[in-house]
Each structure stands twice: as C-alpha cells, then as structure tokens.
Write an enzyme that holds these catalytic residues in place. Structure first.
Site, mmCIF file in Angstrom:
data_model
loop_
_atom_site.group_PDB
_atom_site.id
_atom_site.type_symbol
_atom_site.label_atom_id
_atom_site.label_comp_id
_atom_site.label_asym_id
_atom_site.label_seq_id
_atom_site.Cartn_x
_atom_site.Cartn_y
_atom_site.Cartn_z
ATOM 1 N N ARG A 1 0.874 -1.212 -0.099
ATOM 2 C CA ARG A 1 -0.057 -0.006 0.194
ATOM 3 C C ARG A 1 0.833 1.349 0.136
ATOM 4 O O ARG A 1 0.699 2.172 -0.703
ATOM 5 C CB ARG A 1 -0.942 0.124 1.207
ATOM 6 C CG ARG A 1 -2.006 1.227 1.084
ATOM 7 C CD ARG A 1 -3.150 1.037 2.219
ATOM 8 N NE ARG A 1 -2.647 1.130 3.461
ATOM 9 C CZ ARG A 1 -3.554 0.971 4.523
ATOM 10 N NH1 ARG A 1 -4.580 0.730 4.360
ATOM 11 N NH2 ARG A 1 -2.833 1.183 5.705
ATOM 12 N N LYS B 1 -2.697 6.999 0.823
ATOM 13 C CA LYS B 1 -2.803 7.430 2.172
ATOM 14 C C LYS B 1 -2.151 8.529 2.794
ATOM 15 O O LYS B 1 -1.021 8.738 3.099
ATOM 16 C CB LYS B 1 -2.647 6.041 3.322
ATOM 17 C CG LYS B 1 -3.038 6.060 4.666
ATOM 18 C CD LYS B 1 -2.983 4.667 5.063
ATOM 19 C CE LYS B 1 -2.673 4.609 6.517
ATOM 20 N NZ LYS B 1 -4.116 5.126 7.218
ATOM 21 N N GLU C 1 -17.004 5.047 4.315
ATOM 22 C CA GLU C 1 -16.121 4.656 5.283
ATOM 23 C C GLU C 1 -16.162 5.455 6.688
ATOM 24 O O GLU C 1 -17.027 6.386 6.675
ATOM 25 C CB GLU C 1 -14.848 4.448 4.963
ATOM 26 C CG GLU C 1 -14.162 5.671 4.314
ATOM 27 C CD GLU C 1 -12.809 5.790 3.860
ATOM 28 O OE1 GLU C 1 -11.916 4.622 4.186
ATOM 29 O OE2 GLU C 1 -12.363 6.756 3.292
HETATM 30 N N1 PLP Z 1 -10.070 4.441 5.844
HETATM 31 C C1 PLP Z 1 -9.291 5.122 6.433
HETATM 32 C C2 PLP Z 1 -9.674 6.835 5.830
HETATM 33 C C3 PLP Z 1 -8.190 5.202 7.143
HETATM 34 O O1 PLP Z 1 -7.713 6.383 7.654
HETATM 35 C C4 PLP Z 1 -7.980 3.920 7.454
HETATM 36 C C5 PLP Z 1 -6.705 3.743 8.572
HETATM 37 O O2 PLP Z 1 -6.188 4.628 9.118
HETATM 38 C C6 PLP Z 1 -8.851 2.734 7.074
HETATM 39 C C7 PLP Z 1 -9.691 3.328 6.462
HETATM 40 C C8 PLP Z 1 -8.440 1.541 7.424
HETATM 41 O O3 PLP Z 1 -7.436 1.021 7.178
HETATM 42 P P1 PLP Z 1 -6.289 -0.228 8.023
HETATM 43 O O4 PLP Z 1 -7.363 -1.412 8.161
HETATM 44 O O5 PLP Z 1 -5.290 -0.386 6.933
HETATM 45 O O6 PLP Z 1 -5.868 0.358 9.237
#
Ligand code: PLP
Length: 292
Positions: A61, A160, A193
């Site tokens: 990622r 991210k 989300e």
């Molecule tokens: N969506 C957003 C906007 C996030 O910031 C995060 C984690 O920080 C996630 C989803 C979930 O990601 P992960 O399962 O990799 O922690």
C-alpha cells in the site's frame, strides 16, 4: 527550546531519517512540504508480540500510495522493516502502533514538487495492547458526517495521504454530537467509510461492505476481514449502499489497524439491530484475533 510534551503516550525514542533520537529533541524543517501542503503519505502498523502485522500488505500500500503522488521511496522494504524493529527495540516495546510518515521533504516555495529533495522519514511508536474490552462489549455510536469523502477523481484513492482535514472535521462533528466516531458518505450519497476505518454491515447472514468505487481507502483490516469471511463461508457483497440500508442492518462494525473489528450499535442516535454487538461481528473478531 524543547518540543512540548504534547504526546506523552508516544514512546521516548523516535526515528527521523534513520536516526534514533529522544522524541523531545526530534526536529523537522518548518519548510517541510508535509507541514506546508500535506504533501506526503503515511502508514500505521500494528505490532503484535514484536512483529508488524501484515507488513507486506502495508508495504504494497505504501508503494502504491507514494507512486500515486510521484514520490520515490528512497529505501527498500527490508530497510523499513529494520527501522521498525530498531524503534521497537529502543523503546522495549512488543505491542504497539508504529506510525511511519514520509513527506516530500523541505523544498523551495511553491506547489511544484521538487525532484532533488530527499524525503523526510519519521517513525514513532505508541505502546498499544488493544482497546478496553468494554468497548467491544458495548459497541460504538456513530453519526453520519455532513462532510463527504472526496471522489476518486478528486484525490488519488490509493494515496494514504497526510491530508486528513475531512476526517478531522467529521470526527469533530461526532464529538460535538456526543458520538464516538463518524461515517462519511461519498459525494453521490453512498455510504463510504469511517473517519479512519472501513465499514461492514450484516443483513440476514450476508456481510456487506462499500465498494472501492466510493473512494474509500482500502484498509488492510478490511482485506483481512474479507478473507476471513470467505474462509468462514459468510456470503459477502460489495456495492453501493444508501444510509437507510445501514438502519435496516442487523449488525454494523468498523475495521482498522487499531480497532480490529469494532461493533457499532447506533447511527445518528438510531439503534442498529438489537442495539448490542451481534454474533457475526463477534465471530469475525474472534477469527481475526486467531489469525493475527
Ligand atoms: N479508511 C481510512 C480513511 C483510514 O484512515 C484507515 C486507517 O487509517 C482505514 C480506512 C483502515 O485502514 P487499515 O485497516 O489499513 O488500518
């Protein structure tokens, strides 16, 4: 002057550009583009028993994230893994959250990304052995935020990125309305989300989760839950769902690196299912804990 101790939960030793140092002495330039423009990306790793969970997935990622904003990663996966190990050793930590931040570095004024500047790489750890059990027994309450998630055409969905203003405003609204967290809709009005999490709901034994089309960040935990559901033979559907679908769900939960699988029992003050964490949520969380 030393940096004020605003994060007493951060472990004492941090890493800046590969150098370990006391958190209070760590410095970055005031011209760093991460600070000026949110020009950078990050990852949060969960450390169980001294090992980063799903390191390779986080690494992939990270590669996608940096590629999508044209930031060249200056080191290999092995280098980053060593940095995490060294940081944990220096802080005597075995159960933690490690935040890795990579900015495009300190450059000349203006938006044009400099090509000759070295990225800034920061790692710090927080001791973390999971949220209190009571949260999983009671479940969280959420609101649907008034701010929407930008569509994939507005911000690269794989990045991210350091720009979390949308999530911050949604969380602020949640706190003002007395809820634990917020859900964001896409600009089209589909459920997308959480502020820092992905969401799932259960209806009549089927597990549903918003499709990546909504602009969500593809969480590592989301991926693990999808794999577990397949293994447990729980039918899964990804798609576009309106908020009213959530209110008709039997169960709802959020996933992320620190939550794992966190039940949600109220949306905008309205009860989901029985108003208590449900059996599919519990089963998936137990399976997650066995798999980690
Ligand atoms: N969506 C957003 C906007 C996030 O910031 C995060 C984690 O920080 C996630 C989803 C979930 O990601 P992960 O399962 O990799 O922690």
């Amino acid at each position: 002057m030393r940096t004020p101790d605003v994060s007493s939960d951060v472990a004492r030793v941090v890493s800046v550009n590969g150098r370990l140092q006391p958190a209070a002495d760590a410095r970055v330039s005031i011209f760093d583009r991460g600070l000026l423009y949110g020009d950078g990306i990050f990852e949060t790793f969960r450390i169980y028993d001294g090992r980063p969970f799903r390191f390779n997935d986080h690494w992939r990622r990270l590669q996608r994230s940096t590629r999508s904003i044209g930031l060249r990663l200056p080191h290999t996966a092995a280098w980053f893994h060593r940095q995490i190990d060294t940081l944990l050793d220096a802080n005597l930590l075995t159960d933690a959250l490690v935040r890795l931040t990579i900015t495009r570095g300190a450059g000349p004024a203006g938006l044009e990304p400099p090509t000759t500047v070295a990225p800034t790489i920061i790692l710090f750890a927080r001791p973390f052995a999971g949220y209190p059990k009571i949260l999983y027994q009671r479940g969280l309450t959420v609101i649907i935020a008034s701010i929407r998630r930008p569509p994939p055409s507005a911000t690269p969905p794989y990045a991210k990125s350091l720009s979390y203003l949308g999530g911050i405003l949604a969380k602020r609204e949640a706190v003002q309305r007395g809820a634990n967290d917020a859900l964001l809709l896409s600009v089209e009005g589909h459920v997308c989300e959480g502020t820092t999490s992905n969401l799932f709901f259960v209806r009549a034994g089927t597990l549903y989760t918003p499709s990546v089309q909504t602009g969500l960040l593809q969480g590592i935990t989301r991926q693990v839950v999808l794999e577990l559901a397949r293994r447990l033979k729980i039918p899964v559907r990804q798609g576009l769902f309106l908020p009213k679908t959530l209110l008709a769900a039997n169960e709802l939960f959020l996933t992320n690196t620190s939550y794992e699988v966190m039940p949600v029992v109220k949306v905008d003050g309205r009860r989901i299912g029985t108003g208590k964490p449900g059996p599919v949520t519990r089963r998936l969380h137990q399976a997650f804990q066995r798999a980690r």
